[in-house]
Write an enzyme that holds these catalytic residues in place. Structure first.
Site, PDB file in Angstrom:
ATOM      1  N   GLN A   1      -7.726  12.487 -13.286  1.00  0.00           N
ATOM      2  CA  GLN A   1      -9.137  12.692 -13.635  1.00  0.00           C
ATOM      3  C   GLN A   1      -9.413  12.176 -15.046  1.00  0.00           C
ATOM      4  OE1 GLN A   1     -10.072  16.810 -14.151  1.00  0.00           O
ATOM      5  NE2 GLN A   1     -12.280  16.487 -14.175  1.00  0.00           N
ATOM      6  N   GLY A   2     -10.209  11.112 -15.148  1.00  0.00           N
ATOM      7  CA  GLY A   2     -10.498  10.515 -16.454  1.00  0.00           C
ATOM      8  C   GLY A   2     -11.875  10.902 -16.955  1.00  0.00           C
ATOM      9  N   TYR A   3     -12.016  12.131 -17.402  1.00  0.00           N
ATOM     10  CA  TYR A   3     -13.292  12.598 -17.959  1.00  0.00           C
ATOM     11  C   TYR A   3     -13.211  12.626 -19.498  1.00  0.00           C
ATOM     12  CZ  TYR A   3     -15.123  14.430 -13.438  1.00  0.00           C
ATOM     13  OH  TYR A   3     -15.590  14.581 -12.156  1.00  0.00           O
TER      14      TYR A   3
ATOM     15  N   GLU B   1     -14.762  26.448  -5.459  1.00  0.00           N
ATOM     16  CA  GLU B   1     -13.397  26.464  -5.991  1.00  0.00           C
ATOM     17  C   GLU B   1     -13.321  26.935  -7.439  1.00  0.00           C
ATOM     18  OE1 GLU B   1     -10.973  23.252  -4.714  1.00  0.00           O
ATOM     19  OE2 GLU B   1     -12.269  22.846  -3.010  1.00  0.00           O
TER      20      GLU B   1
ATOM     21  N   SER C   1     -13.461  25.334 -21.798  1.00  0.00           N
ATOM     22  CA  SER C   1     -12.744  26.288 -22.667  1.00  0.00           C
ATOM     23  C   SER C   1     -13.402  27.670 -22.599  1.00  0.00           C
ATOM     24  CB  SER C   1     -12.749  25.778 -24.110  1.00  0.00           C
ATOM     25  OG  SER C   1     -14.045  25.956 -24.662  1.00  0.00           O
ATOM     26  N   ASN C   2     -12.643  28.680 -23.024  1.00  0.00           N
ATOM     27  CA  ASN C   2     -13.173  30.041 -22.943  1.00  0.00           C
ATOM     28  C   ASN C   2     -14.408  30.236 -23.818  1.00  0.00           C
ATOM     29  OD1 ASN C   2     -11.129  30.445 -21.194  1.00  0.00           O
ATOM     30  ND2 ASN C   2     -10.258  32.233 -22.224  1.00  0.00           N
ATOM     31  N   GLU C   3     -14.468  29.492 -24.935  1.00  0.00           N
ATOM     32  CA  GLU C   3     -15.675  29.603 -25.782  1.00  0.00           C
ATOM     33  C   GLU C   3     -16.886  29.080 -25.004  1.00  0.00           C
ATOM     34  OE1 GLU C   3     -12.790  28.342 -26.826  1.00  0.00           O
ATOM     35  OE2 GLU C   3     -12.205  29.859 -28.290  1.00  0.00           O
TER      36      GLU C   3
HETATM   37  C1  LIG Z   1      -3.396  21.224 -20.023  1.00  0.00           C
HETATM   38  C2  LIG Z   1      -4.655  20.417 -20.063  1.00  0.00           C
HETATM   39  C3  LIG Z   1      -4.913  19.498 -19.073  1.00  0.00           C
HETATM   40  C4  LIG Z   1      -6.066  18.723 -19.119  1.00  0.00           C
HETATM   41  N1  LIG Z   1      -6.273  17.787 -18.123  1.00  0.00           N
HETATM   42  C5  LIG Z   1      -7.369  16.990 -18.179  1.00  0.00           C
HETATM   43  C6  LIG Z   1      -7.561  15.959 -17.205  1.00  0.00           C
HETATM   44  O1  LIG Z   1      -6.755  15.782 -16.287  1.00  0.00           O
HETATM   45  N2  LIG Z   1      -8.640  15.159 -17.316  1.00  0.00           N
HETATM   46  C7  LIG Z   1      -9.575  15.322 -18.299  1.00  0.00           C
HETATM   47  O2  LIG Z   1     -10.546  14.577 -18.313  1.00  0.00           O
HETATM   48  N3  LIG Z   1      -9.415  16.285 -19.256  1.00  0.00           N
HETATM   49  C8  LIG Z   1      -8.341  17.114 -19.212  1.00  0.00           C
HETATM   50  N4  LIG Z   1      -8.157  18.079 -20.171  1.00  0.00           N
HETATM   51  C9  LIG Z   1      -9.085  18.145 -21.292  1.00  0.00           C
HETATM   52  C10 LIG Z   1      -9.986  19.354 -21.290  1.00  0.00           C
HETATM   53  O3  LIG Z   1     -10.987  19.239 -20.346  1.00  0.00           O
HETATM   54  C11 LIG Z   1     -10.537  19.475 -22.722  1.00  0.00           C
HETATM   55  O4  LIG Z   1      -9.433  19.773 -23.566  1.00  0.00           O
HETATM   56  C12 LIG Z   1     -11.581  20.552 -22.842  1.00  0.00           C
HETATM   57  O5  LIG Z   1     -12.758  20.170 -22.191  1.00  0.00           O
HETATM   58  C13 LIG Z   1     -11.903  20.821 -24.340  1.00  0.00           C
HETATM   59  O6  LIG Z   1     -12.271  19.641 -24.978  1.00  0.00           O
HETATM   60  P1  LIG Z   1     -11.561  19.173 -26.331  1.00  0.00           P
HETATM   61  O7  LIG Z   1     -10.074  19.248 -26.146  1.00  0.00           O
HETATM   62  O8  LIG Z   1     -12.143  17.875 -26.718  1.00  0.00           O
HETATM   63  O9  LIG Z   1     -11.930  20.272 -27.404  1.00  0.00           O
HETATM   64  P2  LIG Z   1     -13.329  20.412 -28.163  1.00  0.00           P
HETATM   65  O10 LIG Z   1     -14.441  20.282 -27.184  1.00  0.00           O
HETATM   66  O11 LIG Z   1     -13.315  19.511 -29.337  1.00  0.00           O
HETATM   67  O12 LIG Z   1     -13.254  21.915 -28.636  1.00  0.00           O
HETATM   68  C14 LIG Z   1     -12.454  22.337 -29.744  1.00  0.00           C
HETATM   69  C15 LIG Z   1     -12.679  23.828 -29.928  1.00  0.00           C
HETATM   70  O13 LIG Z   1     -14.062  24.072 -30.223  1.00  0.00           O
HETATM   71  C16 LIG Z   1     -14.628  24.957 -29.274  1.00  0.00           C
HETATM   72  N5  LIG Z   1     -16.005  24.546 -28.964  1.00  0.00           N
HETATM   73  C17 LIG Z   1     -16.422  23.302 -28.619  1.00  0.00           C
HETATM   74  N6  LIG Z   1     -17.764  23.300 -28.402  1.00  0.00           N
HETATM   75  C18 LIG Z   1     -18.175  24.578 -28.593  1.00  0.00           C
HETATM   76  C19 LIG Z   1     -19.453  25.218 -28.506  1.00  0.00           C
HETATM   77  N7  LIG Z   1     -20.545  24.549 -28.144  1.00  0.00           N
HETATM   78  N8  LIG Z   1     -19.496  26.552 -28.763  1.00  0.00           N
HETATM   79  C20 LIG Z   1     -18.382  27.251 -29.108  1.00  0.00           C
HETATM   80  N9  LIG Z   1     -17.168  26.690 -29.213  1.00  0.00           N
HETATM   81  C21 LIG Z   1     -17.062  25.371 -28.962  1.00  0.00           C
HETATM   82  C22 LIG Z   1     -13.753  24.816 -28.035  1.00  0.00           C
HETATM   83  O14 LIG Z   1     -13.799  25.965 -27.228  1.00  0.00           O
HETATM   84  C23 LIG Z   1     -12.372  24.643 -28.660  1.00  0.00           C
HETATM   85  O15 LIG Z   1     -11.832  25.873 -29.020  1.00  0.00           O
HETATM   86  C24 LIG Z   1      -7.012  18.883 -20.164  1.00  0.00           C
HETATM   87  C25 LIG Z   1      -6.759  19.831 -21.169  1.00  0.00           C
HETATM   88  C26 LIG Z   1      -5.590  20.584 -21.135  1.00  0.00           C
HETATM   89  C27 LIG Z   1      -5.347  21.591 -22.220  1.00  0.00           C
END
Ligand SMILES: Cc1cc2nc3c(=O)[nH]c(=O)nc-3n(C[C@H](O)[C@H](O)[C@H](O)COP(=O)(O)OP(=O)(O)OC[C@H]3O[C@@H](n4cnc5c(N)ncnc54)[C@H](O)[C@@H]3O)c2cc1C
Length: 387
Positions: free
Chosen positions: A127-129, A246, A370-372
């Protein structure tokens, strides 16, 4: 050969028994309760192909496309038994993400071409999101796709792409139009072959020093226009909508339940149950696991009654992932300095991989929203707090 029937017509007990008996015989013992949470395709290929031969690889796809056609109620049983019997996770982006997307929005040609190749394991998907600066704020993504004749030319970078290094296809979110204002517009969904010239895949080690996700670079990668899903510039709704019922599984109690059984074994072995302070904390973890089970059941009931999940299902993901973290932290607490990553701990008849589980429990609070972000959803959509 696959022999399908109307599984939904069976009672829940009967279906559970049939599924469990078959899994008992067909999921290799050495693959049960694997240490690795995201095994590579080759490591679990036997299990994948066993499921495919039986026609049980894609629980919710219609039978006409090689699935089981399970309703949500039976699907929950499938997932529960899978976890209870310790079956390994298979690379499942094809089954859980690409399949449902194509079934809902793909052309008939795309369904006929791609779905059988997912079932056979010829195509392994990722999944390339996410991108380096676009995770929670996914609509800010910058990977671009510019149309040239019958092809799109893709440039940019994805990150955290789980199992890209064992996949040969990627479900890509790309920007096909620059827009002022509403950034969700101008995003499209492409199906891209990772073996195309210009694709570079670089694995990233996770906390457990396993490469389970990757950076993926696109340098003038040509993707046929025929691999566009839905309409150009209108991919956002497609990409966000495919999970449907799901979403409940982000909160399924299997991981905390499993961790609690390991904590109990460790506590027996170390004599921690003699310690009243531990006993009190343990009682709380155990009650929390029961409560999580009840909360899960509450949402499952909505699905069984034919309803749809609302935004409040986010509470399940938060409860689940934070409880999993608390239980695994407790394991480290009682294991003390013995809890090194390389060594499993002796706990009576079993070995407990305390540090492995602790590290594993960090990720689910981040992926799947994320949980936030889940808290923001609850604040806005359930509590009506100002944004
Ligand atoms: C094990 C694992 C597998 C993954 N696999 C895939 C995959 O196959 N394909 C894919 O596309 N992605 C994948 N991801 C990526 C995942 O979807 C992102 O890590 C996630 O969406 C968070 O984005 P980020 O890492 O850029 O963090 P950021 O969005 O930069 O967030 C950093 C911190 O800020 C907080 N934050 C951000 N915005 C807000 C807000 N508006 N309010 C409050 N807090 C906020 C977040 O909760 C987090 O704690 C994977 C991640 C993990 C950990």
């Amino acid at each position: 050969m696959s022999t399908q029937q109307d599984w939904n017509a069976l009672s829940d007990e009967e279906f559970r028994r049939i599924f469990r008996d078959w899994v008992e015989e067909n999921c290799p013992k050495e693959l049960r309760f694997m240490r690795k949470q995201r095994p590579l395709f080759d490591e679990v290929a036997v299990w994948y192909h066993n499921l495919a031969r039986k026609g049980w690889l894609a629980p919710v796809w219609p039978q006409a496309y090689g699935g089981m056609g399970l309703n949500p109620s039976k699907h929950i049983i499938y997932v529960e038994e899978w976890a209870r019997m310790g079956c390994p996770r298979i690379p499942d982006h094809g089954i859980g993400l690409v399949g449902p997307l194509l079934l809902q929005y793909g052309s008939e040609e795309q369904k006929q071409h791609f779905l059988p190749r997912i079932i056979s394991g010829e195509h392994v998907w990722c999944q390339g999101y996410s991108e380096p600066n676009s995770g929670s704020d996914l609509a800010s993504l910058k990977t671009s796709a510019v149309r040239e004749g019958d092809e799109f030319v893709v440039n940019g970078q994805k990150i955290w792409t789980t199992l890209a290094h064992c996949a040969n296809w990627v479900l890509l979110l790309v920007r096909t139009k620059r827009v002022e204002g509403k950034r969700q517009e101008g995003i499209s969904v492409l199906l891209a072959d990772l073996r195309t010239p210009g694709v570079t895949i670089r694995p990233i080690p996770n906390l457990r020093e396993e490469a389970d996700f990757c950076e993926v670079f696109f340098d003038n990668v040509r993707v046929p226009v025929a691999n566009l899903v839905g309409e150009v510039d209108k991919g956002w709704t497609l990409a966000k909508s495919v999970l449907g019922h799901e979403r409940i599984f982000l909160g399924a109690p299997a991981r905390p339940e499993y961790a609690l059984t390991r904590l109990e074994a460790l506590a027996e072995a170390t004599g921690a149950f003699e310690d009243k302070a531990f006993l009190s904390r343990y009682a709380k973890h155990r009650l929390d696991v029961y409560d999580l089970g009840s909360a899960f059941e509450r949402f499952a009931k909505v699905l069984r009654a034919g309803g749809d999940l609302e935004a409040d299902v986010s509470v399940l993901k938060i409860f689940n992932t934070e409880l999993y973290q608390r239980i695994t932290e407790e394991m480290l607490e009682i294991a003390g300095e013995d809890a090194r990553f390389e060594d499993d701990l002796d706990a009576g008849e079993i070995q407990v991989d305390a540090m492995n589980l602790f590290l594993d429990s960090r990720a689910p609070a981040i992926f799947g929203g994320s949980n936030e972000i889940q808290r923001n959803i609850l604040a806005k959509a359930v509590l009506n707090l100002p944004g």
